[in-house]
Design a protein around this motif. Structure first.
Motif, mmCIF file in Angstrom:
data_model
loop_
_atom_site.group_PDB
_atom_site.id
_atom_site.type_symbol
_atom_site.label_atom_id
_atom_site.label_comp_id
_atom_site.label_asym_id
_atom_site.label_seq_id
_atom_site.Cartn_x
_atom_site.Cartn_y
_atom_site.Cartn_z
ATOM 1 N N ALA A 126 0.797 -1.219 0.000
ATOM 2 C CA ALA A 126 0.000 0.000 0.000
ATOM 3 C C ALA A 126 0.830 1.270 0.000
ATOM 4 N N THR A 127 2.142 1.160 0.230
ATOM 5 C CA THR A 127 3.008 2.330 0.292
ATOM 6 C C THR A 127 4.167 2.179 -0.681
ATOM 7 N N PRO A 128 4.781 3.295 -1.138
ATOM 8 C CA PRO A 128 5.932 3.210 -2.056
ATOM 9 C C PRO A 128 7.121 2.534 -1.384
ATOM 10 N N GLY A 129 8.021 1.985 -2.193
ATOM 11 C CA GLY A 129 9.253 1.418 -1.658
ATOM 12 C C GLY A 129 9.238 -0.078 -1.488
ATOM 13 N N GLY A 130 8.132 -0.729 -1.762
ATOM 14 C CA GLY A 130 8.081 -2.185 -1.683
ATOM 15 C C GLY A 130 8.098 -2.741 -0.281
ATOM 16 N N ASP A 131 7.639 -1.974 0.715
ATOM 17 C CA ASP A 131 7.654 -2.428 2.102
ATOM 18 C C ASP A 131 6.512 -1.761 2.853
ATOM 19 N N GLY A 132 5.499 -2.557 3.212
ATOM 20 C CA GLY A 132 4.370 -1.984 3.934
ATOM 21 C C GLY A 132 3.240 -2.981 4.044
ATOM 22 N N ALA A 133 2.089 -2.493 4.417
ATOM 23 C CA ALA A 133 0.921 -3.353 4.521
ATOM 24 C C ALA A 133 0.554 -3.880 3.135
ATOM 25 N N PRO A 134 0.205 -5.163 3.027
ATOM 26 C CA PRO A 134 -0.152 -5.702 1.711
ATOM 27 C C PRO A 134 -1.463 -5.116 1.199
ATOM 28 N N ASN A 135 -1.499 -4.833 -0.109
ATOM 29 C CA ASN A 135 -2.751 -4.376 -0.701
ATOM 30 C C ASN A 135 -3.844 -5.428 -0.560
ATOM 31 N N ALA A 136 -3.492 -6.682 -0.726
ATOM 32 C CA ALA A 136 -4.415 -7.793 -0.520
ATOM 33 C C ALA A 136 -4.351 -8.169 0.966
ATOM 34 N N GLU A 137 -5.237 -7.621 1.743
ATOM 35 C CA GLU A 137 -5.202 -7.810 3.196
ATOM 36 C C GLU A 137 -5.219 -9.300 3.556
ATOM 37 N N VAL A 138 -4.311 -9.684 4.427
ATOM 38 C CA VAL A 138 -4.208 -11.080 4.838
ATOM 39 C C VAL A 138 -4.584 -11.202 6.311
ATOM 40 N N THR A 139 -5.661 -11.912 6.577
ATOM 41 C CA THR A 139 -6.060 -12.215 7.943
ATOM 42 C C THR A 139 -5.846 -13.699 8.198
ATOM 43 N N LEU A 140 -5.117 -14.015 9.259
ATOM 44 C CA LEU A 140 -4.995 -15.416 9.679
ATOM 45 C C LEU A 140 -6.272 -15.762 10.423
ATOM 46 N N GLU A 141 -7.128 -16.523 9.771
ATOM 47 C CA GLU A 141 -8.419 -16.836 10.386
ATOM 48 C C GLU A 141 -8.270 -17.897 11.464
ATOM 49 N N THR A 142 -7.590 -18.982 11.140
ATOM 50 C CA THR A 142 -7.279 -20.020 12.127
ATOM 51 C C THR A 142 -5.874 -20.557 11.861
ATOM 52 N N VAL A 143 -5.178 -20.902 12.945
ATOM 53 C CA VAL A 143 -3.852 -21.527 12.859
ATOM 54 C C VAL A 143 -3.914 -22.759 13.737
ATOM 55 N N THR A 144 -3.828 -23.943 13.107
ATOM 56 C CA THR A 144 -4.015 -25.199 13.823
ATOM 57 C C THR A 144 -2.810 -26.100 13.637
ATOM 58 N N ALA A 145 -2.219 -26.513 14.747
ATOM 59 C CA ALA A 145 -1.074 -27.429 14.716
ATOM 60 C C ALA A 145 -1.570 -28.845 14.964
ATOM 61 N N ALA A 146 -1.156 -29.776 14.079
ATOM 62 C CA ALA A 146 -1.597 -31.164 14.204
ATOM 63 C C ALA A 146 -0.864 -31.843 15.343
#
Length: 265
Positions: A245-265
């Motif tokens: 979302a910001t110049p310079g190639g370092d910042g919040a992703p334009n495609a927002e990523v939410t970790l909905e669930t994280v499950t360890a087997a």
């Protein structure tokens, strides 16, 4: 000492990652250095220069575990951003792998965590996952510059400056080098598909981690503790293609990523 431009680019990438990988509050001086690196990089021509990865070494071999279990230490740090109980410290396995299934707003990401590489890190990650610590949290940082292409997650505040209330020591690859070995500070290639811990300096690991979607150049001071599935890499490629979302190639992703669930087997 003068260096060729690929090395300069790699140095900037290292500065950028160090600045944003705090397990708790970020260091002001480090952040200022990173800002300078962003400025000098973004002032370059718009066509990004490709990094010659052959100039950098590979990660060292994983040391053989001395015993089937180990003891870990998780000393208290800045208060936790989200309630959790610190993991067990004794009888931590150094053998086998742990499969982790992550559902995200952009698609699935499956991980395979390796206890031989980093038993205390895997122990912490799986403990937090079992407490739903990562659930419904956002990945706050995407880097897209040649030499540093990662998605960073693991801070429930979504700001990249908080952690679980404890910290712990670096493991592989840092521990593969003898104490005082200058090679421990020389950049190496973290290959595509690597899962590693973010930090704010030596032995400040907490809950933040990064997912390497393209070969990246860093000093071996970021604990490697697993790999990403091909399906997970496809998800990361989609996120990376949307940019930041910001110049310079370092910042919040334009495609927002939410970790909905994280499950360890």
């Amino acid at each position: 000492m003068r260096r060729t431009s690929p090395v300069i680019l790699a140095g900037a990438a290292v500065a950028l990652l160090v600045a944003g990988c705090s397990s708790d509050s970020s260091d002001t001086a480090t952040s200022t250095t990173a800002a300078s690196a962003v400025s000098s990089t973004s002032a370059a021509p718009t066509t990004q220069q490709q990094l010659d990865l052959s100039r950098f070494g590979a990660l060292p071999a994983v040391p053989t575990a001395e015993a089937s279990t180990t003891t870990c230490d998780y000393p208290e740090a800045t208060p936790a951003i989200k309630d959790n109980t610190a993991p067990a410290t004794s009888g931590v396995s150094t053998e086998g792998v742990v499969d982790v299934a992550i559902t995200t707003s952009q698609g699935p990401i499956e991980l395979t965590l390796d206890r031989t590489e980093a038993p205390c890190t895997v122990n912490s990650f799986t403990s937090l996952a079992s407490q739903s610590y990562f659930d419904d949290t956002s990945c706050h940082r995407l880097t897209t510059s040649p030499g540093l292409q990662v998605l960073q997650c693991g801070d429930p505040s979504g700001q990249g400056n908080r952690g679980p209330g404890y910290e712990f020591a670096n493991e592989y690859p840092t521990t593969a080098y003898p104490a005082g070995d200058p090679a421990a500070s020389q950049p190496v290639v973290y290959p595509r598909g690597t899962v590693a811990m973010a930090n704010a300096g030596p032995d400040t690991n907490g809950s933040q981690f990064f997912l390497v979607y393209a070969d990246s150049v860093l000093p071996p001071q970021y604990t490697v503790f697993g790999t990403i599935s091909e399906q997970g890499l496809a998800t990361l490629d989609k996120v990376a293609a949307a940019g930041v979302a910001t110049p310079g190639g370092d910042g919040a992703p334009n495609a927002e990523v939410t970790l909905e669930t994280v499950t360890a087997a």
